[in-house]
Design a protein around this motif. Structure first.
Motif: not given
Length: 187
Positions: A78-95
């Motif tokens: 992959y050429a890059g990465i984008f971290f979207s917002g909302g409440r999702a990061p709070e839950y997926i950040r432990e993956d």
């Protein structure tokens, strides 16, 4: 084939945070690849502070299909990465796979972008120490407790990390992030 770029989501990912960069990537000649904990459909949400409210109101937005699960990602593809917002990061950040991928992009100096609550992922991955980033004000603590430096501006660029506070800033930080990917591929 166009270079692929990861768009990181989960349930309750903010709709505009996600779709603005998704379509800008296509316009820029990239193939956005939606990635999440599992390969399935995810429910996005809309966030807005309504008049008279002191907190963000949330309601359902569009849904989006994740094409790949974090565990199946080979970041070097992959050429890059984008971290979207909302409440999702709070839950997926432990993956653990998401943290592995995030660290790989940082260590290999690949273009990274984050908006709003997306900051919680690089912060959890331990890559923000001394890094200047924008985020929504309520995530300032998450950034600073992990050693990052909160900047209240619509576009903050520090090394190969591009960030904005909310989707209202997308017109400021997404284009420079894509421009860095263009430069790295020699476009």
């Amino acid at each position: 084939m166009n270079p692929r770029v990861l768009v990181i989501v989960g349930d309750a990912t903010e709709t505009v945070d996600t779709l603005y960069p998704y379509y800008r990537l296509i316009e820029g000649g990239y193939q956005p690849v939606v990635a999440a904990p599992e390969k399935r459909k995810y429910q996005m949400v809309l966030h807005e502070v309504k008049p008279g409210w002191t907190i963000t109101k949330e309601w359902e937005g569009y849904s989006i299909d994740a094409e790949i699960a974090f565990k199946d990602i080979k970041p070097e593809e992959y050429a890059g990465i984008f971290f979207s917002g909302g409440r999702a990061p709070e839950y997926i950040r432990e993956d653990e796979d998401l943290l592995r991928i995030t660290r790989w992009f940082w260590e290999n100096k690949k273009p990274m972008a984050s908006v709003c609550h997306g900051v919680e992922i690089p912060a959890r991955a331990g890559i923000v120490k001394g890094l200047r980033m924008a985020t929504v004000a309520k995530c300032k603590f998450d950034l600073e407790v992990c050693g990052g430096i909160y900047v209240n501006e619509p576009c903050v660029i520090d090394r190969h990390m591009f960030s904005g506070r909310t989707y209202h800033d997308s017109g400021h930080f997404v284009a420079p992030w894509i421009k860095m990917m263009d430069a790295q591929r020699g476009a």
